[in-house]
Structures are given as structure tokens and as C-alpha cells.
Design a protein around this motif. Sequence first.
Motif, short mmCIF file in Angstrom:
data_model
loop_
_atom_site.label_atom_id
_atom_site.label_comp_id
_atom_site.label_asym_id
_atom_site.label_seq_id
_atom_site.Cartn_x
_atom_site.Cartn_y
_atom_site.Cartn_z
N LEU A 2 0.83 -1.20 0.00
CA LEU A 2 0.00 0.00 0.00
C LEU A 2 0.87 1.26 0.00
N ALA A 3 1.93 1.23 0.80
CA ALA A 3 2.86 2.37 0.86
C ALA A 3 3.47 2.64 -0.51
N ASP A 4 3.84 1.59 -1.22
CA ASP A 4 4.42 1.76 -2.55
C ASP A 4 3.43 2.41 -3.51
N GLY A 5 2.15 2.04 -3.38
CA GLY A 5 1.13 2.60 -4.25
C GLY A 5 0.85 4.06 -3.96
N PHE A 6 0.92 4.44 -2.67
CA PHE A 6 0.61 5.81 -2.28
C PHE A 6 1.75 6.78 -2.57
N ALA A 7 2.97 6.29 -2.66
CA ALA A 7 4.14 7.16 -2.65
C ALA A 7 4.23 8.14 -3.82
N PRO A 8 4.05 7.72 -5.09
CA PRO A 8 4.31 8.67 -6.20
C PRO A 8 3.36 9.87 -6.21
N ASP A 9 3.92 11.07 -6.20
CA ASP A 9 3.14 12.31 -6.33
C ASP A 9 2.03 12.44 -5.30
N SER A 10 2.30 11.98 -4.07
CA SER A 10 1.26 12.00 -3.04
C SER A 10 1.05 13.41 -2.51
N HIS A 11 -0.10 13.63 -1.88
CA HIS A 11 -0.46 14.94 -1.36
C HIS A 11 -0.07 15.10 0.11
N ILE A 12 1.02 14.48 0.54
CA ILE A 12 1.45 14.61 1.92
C ILE A 12 2.01 16.01 2.17
N LEU A 13 1.90 16.45 3.41
CA LEU A 13 2.44 17.75 3.78
C LEU A 13 3.95 17.68 3.95
N PRO A 14 4.65 18.77 3.70
CA PRO A 14 6.08 18.80 4.01
C PRO A 14 6.27 18.78 5.53
N GLY A 15 7.44 18.33 5.96
CA GLY A 15 7.74 18.32 7.38
C GLY A 15 7.93 19.73 7.91
N THR A 16 7.76 19.88 9.22
CA THR A 16 8.00 21.16 9.86
C THR A 16 9.08 21.02 10.92
N ALA A 17 9.87 22.07 11.09
CA ALA A 17 10.95 22.08 12.09
C ALA A 17 10.56 22.87 13.33
N VAL A 18 9.28 23.17 13.49
CA VAL A 18 8.85 24.04 14.57
C VAL A 18 9.12 23.46 15.96
N LEU A 19 9.24 22.12 16.04
CA LEU A 19 9.47 21.49 17.34
C LEU A 19 10.94 21.26 17.66
N GLN A 20 11.81 21.42 16.68
CA GLN A 20 13.22 21.08 16.87
C GLN A 20 13.85 21.88 18.01
#
Length: 277
Positions: free
Chosen positions: A13-31
Motif C-alpha cells: 500500500l505504501a508503494d502505491g501511495f508514494a508517487p506524487d502523493s499529497h502529503i504535507l512537508p515536514g515542519t521544524a517548529v518542534l526542533q
Amino acid sequence: MSSQPVFIPVGDLADGFAPDSHILPGTAVLQGRKFVLHFADGSSASLQVGEQECQLTSLGQGSAEGFVGQGAYRASSLRPGIVLLDFIPRQAHGHSLSLVLDLSAALFTAVAGQLPSAQEVAQSAFSRVNQGQELTAVRCQFAHGSLDQPLAANTPLHHVTDELLGLRNLYRYSPTECYEHIYLNSHFYTWQCLQGVEQGLADVDRCHYFKLDHELYLFVWREKIIPTLGVVLIDLQQLKTDGKIFGYQGNDFSAIANFPVGARTQILNRTSHPLHD
């Protein structure tokens, strides 16, 4: 006549979702930040977030002891001031921890997930029902509390909600992956894959709903056929989601898949019933 659709491992399932997915970029606000999590039962835990890893340490006995661990994390922010922090605790095979940190309101919700063993998954649905167990063998715990200040009697914690019930939503995860959800009642929802690697598959699974803010929800589901835990924030203002899907990489249960997901949302309709559950 179309062929019978087949349930696939979470790794596929992960392989299928990966290409051009609509995931958000990571944030460094907690670092570089440290927090004390004050749980509703009076226990507490320390959260330290580094550049790549975070660590949760219990500061005493109580429910906080079920939400400890250290590992590489993903942090994302679907709405300003609210961060989803997710990681797999090292030395705890089959476990995951997800924290919704509401920095603006100084609140948190924690989700501790645990995948079942191969023996548990092999147990039949009839056997589980006969023993008074849930149909899904995926387990999770929830906890709510405040950040950096002890709980007061009037602290407005995140809470269980029925505001999603009756909604029928379409979720577009990528150009190739599209699902429909119907939120049936306070315990179950139904899903079907309209397009993608699970096309033609559908089921009804155990789920949990929490309200975080106006039109912002934490939705958690636990699947019973392929052991899967989903932890997703649903924002009905922006019509977007962000979260993760957690399960075994393959059918031998030796490796873990924990991958981010994000979708563009369309509300198809809402059904109102004259009777309430």
C-alpha cells in the motif's frame, strides 16, 4: 467479468501511495524544544525533540507510562499552531506513537498503537467474537492532557466527538489513489478504494473520532483483515488531511511499514437518521 480484488500488505500500500502523493512537508517548529505532558490522570511525561529524533520519558506512575519511547520522527502541521508528531519507538517492535500537539491551546492528544502477532491475526473472526474480543487485533490507547502546565478543572481537553457521523467524504491521496469514507456511527466507518492499488476493495472497520478545534478532527481506524492502524487529522475548513498508516511491510510480520499520507477532501453528502446510536 472483473477479477476478485485482493487485500495487500501495508508495505505494498505504501508503494502505491508514494508517487506524487499529497502529503504535507515536514515542519521544524518542534526542533530543540522540550515539553512536559500533563496527563488527565495526574501523571506526566517529558518530551524532548531533536533534529532527527524525539524521546518521551515518563516522570512517574500512571497512564504516561504507556506513552514512552525514542526514535526518528515526522512532524507536520496541517493547521497553524497544531503539530502531528509521529514515530516508531526503538526496541518496541510493532508499536507506534503519535502526538497531536496543540501549541496554541497548550493541549495534547496521544495515540499509542500496537500491531498484533501472527498468531493473533490467524485467529478467526468467529473465535474472537465467541471470546468477547474485538474483530480487529490491532490495539491502541488514547490519552489527553495539557502542555507545560498542570491540568485545571476547566481545561478544555480534546474530546470524543460525533460531528463526523453521517458524512460521506472522498479522499484523493495522489493522482492514482482515491478512497471514499462513510462515517457510520461512533464505533465504525466504511471505506472503499475507488482508484489505486486496492481498487475494488471495501470493508467496515473500528474507528475513533476526536475534536481538536473548529472543523478539525483526529480520526483513528483499526483494520481487521490486514493489521493496520491509521492516524489522520481531517480539516474540513481546508478540505485536507494529514497523517500516517502503520502496519507490517509484508505477510511475514518481520518488518514494519509506517508511511505518511495526505489527501484532498471532497464532502459528497451528509446523511441524518431519525434514530441515534
